[in-house]
Design a protein around this motif. Structure first.
Motif, PDB file in Angstrom:
ATOM      1  N   VAL A 125       0.832  -1.204   0.000  1.00 31.67           N
ATOM      2  CA  VAL A 125       0.000   0.000   0.000  1.00 31.67           C
ATOM      3  C   VAL A 125       0.870   1.259   0.000  1.00 31.67           C
ATOM      4  N   GLN A 126       1.969   1.222   0.724  1.00 26.08           N
ATOM      5  CA  GLN A 126       2.849   2.389   0.833  1.00 26.08           C
ATOM      6  C   GLN A 126       3.624   2.692  -0.446  1.00 26.08           C
ATOM      7  N   LEU A 127       3.558   1.797  -1.428  1.00 28.58           N
ATOM      8  CA  LEU A 127       4.284   2.035  -2.680  1.00 28.58           C
ATOM      9  C   LEU A 127       3.678   3.171  -3.494  1.00 28.58           C
ATOM     10  N   ASP A 128       2.400   3.485  -3.253  1.00 26.52           N
ATOM     11  CA  ASP A 128       1.729   4.596  -3.932  1.00 26.52           C
ATOM     12  C   ASP A 128       1.811   4.430  -5.450  1.00 26.52           C
ATOM     13  N   LEU A 129       1.337   3.289  -5.931  1.00 21.33           N
ATOM     14  CA  LEU A 129       1.473   2.935  -7.343  1.00 21.33           C
ATOM     15  C   LEU A 129       0.581   3.755  -8.262  1.00 21.33           C
ATOM     16  N   GLU A 130      -0.468   4.335  -7.726  1.00 25.86           N
ATOM     17  CA  GLU A 130      -1.424   5.063  -8.560  1.00 25.86           C
ATOM     18  C   GLU A 130      -0.798   6.253  -9.270  1.00 25.86           C
ATOM     19  N   HIS A 131       0.295   6.779  -8.717  1.00 24.23           N
ATOM     20  CA  HIS A 131       0.907   7.969  -9.298  1.00 24.23           C
ATOM     21  C   HIS A 131       2.040   7.628 -10.263  1.00 24.23           C
ATOM     22  N   LEU A 132       2.206   6.336 -10.583  1.00 23.97           N
ATOM     23  CA  LEU A 132       3.243   5.919 -11.512  1.00 23.97           C
ATOM     24  C   LEU A 132       2.623   5.418 -12.815  1.00 23.97           C
ATOM     25  N   GLN A 133       3.372   5.511 -13.901  1.00 20.88           N
ATOM     26  CA  GLN A 133       2.943   4.888 -15.136  1.00 20.88           C
ATOM     27  C   GLN A 133       2.814   3.376 -14.921  1.00 20.88           C
ATOM     28  N   PRO A 134       1.918   2.698 -15.642  1.00 22.35           N
ATOM     29  CA  PRO A 134       1.659   1.272 -15.380  1.00 22.35           C
ATOM     30  C   PRO A 134       2.914   0.405 -15.376  1.00 22.35           C
ATOM     31  N   GLY A 135       3.785   0.593 -16.356  1.00 22.50           N
ATOM     32  CA  GLY A 135       5.001  -0.205 -16.400  1.00 22.50           C
ATOM     33  C   GLY A 135       5.894   0.028 -15.196  1.00 22.50           C
ATOM     34  N   ALA A 136       6.048   1.288 -14.818  1.00 21.75           N
ATOM     35  CA  ALA A 136       6.861   1.633 -13.652  1.00 21.75           C
ATOM     36  C   ALA A 136       6.223   1.129 -12.367  1.00 21.75           C
ATOM     37  N   ALA A 137       4.893   1.178 -12.304  1.00 17.20           N
ATOM     38  CA  ALA A 137       4.176   0.704 -11.120  1.00 17.20           C
ATOM     39  C   ALA A 137       4.353  -0.802 -10.942  1.00 17.20           C
ATOM     40  N   LEU A 138       4.223  -1.538 -12.041  1.00 12.62           N
ATOM     41  CA  LEU A 138       4.388  -2.989 -11.955  1.00 12.62           C
ATOM     42  C   LEU A 138       5.832  -3.349 -11.602  1.00 12.62           C
ATOM     43  N   ARG A 139       6.778  -2.636 -12.191  1.00 15.48           N
ATOM     44  CA  ARG A 139       8.187  -2.862 -11.857  1.00 15.48           C
ATOM     45  C   ARG A 139       8.426  -2.647 -10.366  1.00 15.48           C
ATOM     46  N   LYS A 140       7.893  -1.568  -9.831  1.00 11.85           N
ATOM     47  CA  LYS A 140       8.095  -1.255  -8.415  1.00 11.85           C
ATOM     48  C   LYS A 140       7.470  -2.315  -7.524  1.00 11.85           C
ATOM     49  N   VAL A 170      -3.445  -1.812 -19.761  1.00 10.21           N
ATOM     50  CA  VAL A 170      -4.217  -2.220 -20.937  1.00 10.21           C
ATOM     51  C   VAL A 170      -4.829  -0.999 -21.613  1.00 10.21           C
ATOM     52  N   GLU A 171      -5.374  -0.107 -20.810  1.00  9.45           N
ATOM     53  CA  GLU A 171      -5.995   1.104 -21.349  1.00  9.45           C
ATOM     54  C   GLU A 171      -4.987   1.979 -22.075  1.00  9.45           C
ATOM     55  N   ASP A 172      -3.756   2.024 -21.560  1.00 17.02           N
ATOM     56  CA  ASP A 172      -2.711   2.842 -22.185  1.00 17.02           C
ATOM     57  C   ASP A 172      -2.059   2.148 -23.376  1.00 17.02           C
ATOM     58  N   GLY A 173      -2.430   0.898 -23.609  1.00 18.13           N
ATOM     59  CA  GLY A 173      -1.869   0.178 -24.742  1.00 18.13           C
ATOM     60  C   GLY A 173      -0.467  -0.357 -24.534  1.00 18.13           C
ATOM     61  N   VAL A 174      -0.061  -0.550 -23.264  1.00 24.25           N
ATOM     62  CA  VAL A 174       1.272  -1.083 -22.998  1.00 24.25           C
ATOM     63  C   VAL A 174       1.229  -2.517 -22.456  1.00 24.25           C
ATOM     64  N   PHE A 175       0.076  -2.944 -21.910  1.00 23.97           N
ATOM     65  CA  PHE A 175      -0.101  -4.312 -21.441  1.00 23.97           C
ATOM     66  C   PHE A 175      -1.083  -5.032 -22.360  1.00 23.97           C
ATOM     67  N   ARG A 176      -0.837  -6.293 -22.613  1.00 27.16           N
ATOM     68  CA  ARG A 176      -1.762  -7.046 -23.450  1.00 27.16           C
ATOM     69  C   ARG A 176      -3.019  -7.403 -22.659  1.00 27.16           C
ATOM     70  N   PRO A 177      -4.158  -7.378 -23.288  1.00 19.76           N
ATOM     71  CA  PRO A 177      -5.410  -7.681 -22.595  1.00 19.76           C
ATOM     72  C   PRO A 177      -5.590  -9.185 -22.380  1.00 19.76           C
ATOM     73  N   GLY A 178      -6.552  -9.525 -21.533  1.00 14.59           N
ATOM     74  CA  GLY A 178      -6.933 -10.919 -21.348  1.00 14.59           C
ATOM     75  C   GLY A 178      -6.225 -11.659 -20.236  1.00 14.59           C
ATOM     76  N   VAL A 189       3.547  -9.361 -19.484  1.00 13.31           N
ATOM     77  CA  VAL A 189       2.373  -8.507 -19.642  1.00 13.31           C
ATOM     78  C   VAL A 189       2.467  -7.583 -20.850  1.00 13.31           C
ATOM     79  N   ALA A 190       3.652  -7.475 -21.453  1.00 15.41           N
ATOM     80  CA  ALA A 190       3.856  -6.502 -22.533  1.00 15.41           C
ATOM     81  C   ALA A 190       2.959  -6.790 -23.732  1.00 15.41           C
ATOM     82  N   LEU A 191       2.489  -5.722 -24.357  1.00 16.43           N
ATOM     83  CA  LEU A 191       1.621  -5.861 -25.527  1.00 16.43           C
ATOM     84  C   LEU A 191       2.390  -6.440 -26.708  1.00 16.43           C
ATOM     85  N   ASN A 192       3.604  -6.002 -26.908  1.00 18.06           N
ATOM     86  CA  ASN A 192       4.404  -6.489 -28.041  1.00 18.06           C
ATOM     87  C   ASN A 192       5.624  -7.267 -27.548  1.00 18.06           C
TER      88      ASN A 192
END
Length: 221
Positions: free
Chosen positions: A87-102, A157-165, A218-221
């Motif tokens: 919870v303390q990672l505060d992932l909401e303020h990071l780009q999805p890729g950076a958030a998942l990495r963290k 997924v919404e930003d087009g950087v993670f593949r859906p499904g 998780v990457a789209l490509n």
């Protein structure tokens, strides 16, 4: 005079402990966690736990009821630490890729730095998650972890950087498996393959590999 002084000190210490029930419980849980992690549920002894705390066997029973109650509280604390850290990672303020990495880096580091957590989970698996099922606290904490991961994944997924499904629960499984194995099987893996896995360089390389595998998954490509 020395005996009188020591008696006063002991009485004073007893009053201080009585006036700090949360500190007393914290001390019991810290000691009991190590005992359960080292000896398992069946092997741990309340007498041994009491002897290593700043309290008594009677107070352990007063606070936790019995050994099963103390074990469950330790299990809850083990999960509380990892989930509160997420919870303390505060992932909401990071780009999805950076958030998942963290998140992956945190999980790897947490498991590496808290081997007692790994052992507690292994013990609970031996008992077929019997005690975990009793705890609403653990159920809610883990549900929150999945919710947080789901939000990160959905943004990707919404930003087009993670593949859906993909399933957030499956993603959580893969992250947990890679980080958990690093601690749970490190000794046997090192001996079987004659490879040093304990050192800082080896752990740094494994950490980077785990992050890379999850991001590629998780990457789209």
């Amino acid at each position: 005079m020395r005996e009188i002084s020591e008696a006063k000190s002991n009485r004073s210490g007893g009053r201080q402990r009585q006036q700090d029930p949360e500190g007393t419980k914290r001390n019991i849980i810290d000691v009991a966690m190590r005992e359960f992690a080292d000896s398992g549920l069946s092997g741990a002894r309340i007498d041994e736990i009491a002897a290593k705390t700043s309290t008594s066997k009677r107070m352990i029973y007063y606070y936790f009821g019995d050994k099963d109650g103390l074990y469950l509280r330790c299990l809850e604390e083990a999960y509380r630490v990892v989930r509160s850290g997420e919870v303390q990672l505060d992932l909401e303020h990071l780009q999805p890729g950076a958030a998942l990495r963290k998140l992956v880096e945190f999980t790897f580091d947490h498991h590496n730095e808290h081997p007692d957590f790994i052992r507690m989970v292994m013990i609970e698996n031996i008992h077929h998650a019997k005690y975990l099922e009793m705890s609403e606290t653990i159920q809610k904490a883990n549900a929150t972890a999945i919710d947080n991961l789901e939000r990160v994944y959905a943004r990707g997924v919404e930003d087009g950087v993670f593949r859906p499904g993909l399933s957030p629960i499956d993603l959580h499984w893969h992250i947990s498996a890679l980080c958990f194995f690093n601690v749970s099987n490190r000794a046997t893996f090192s001996r079987i393959f004659d490879r040093e896995m304990e050192g800082a360089q080896a752990q740094s390389e494994l950490r980077a590999q785990v992050v890379d595998m999850i991001l590629r998954y998780v990457a789209l490509n």
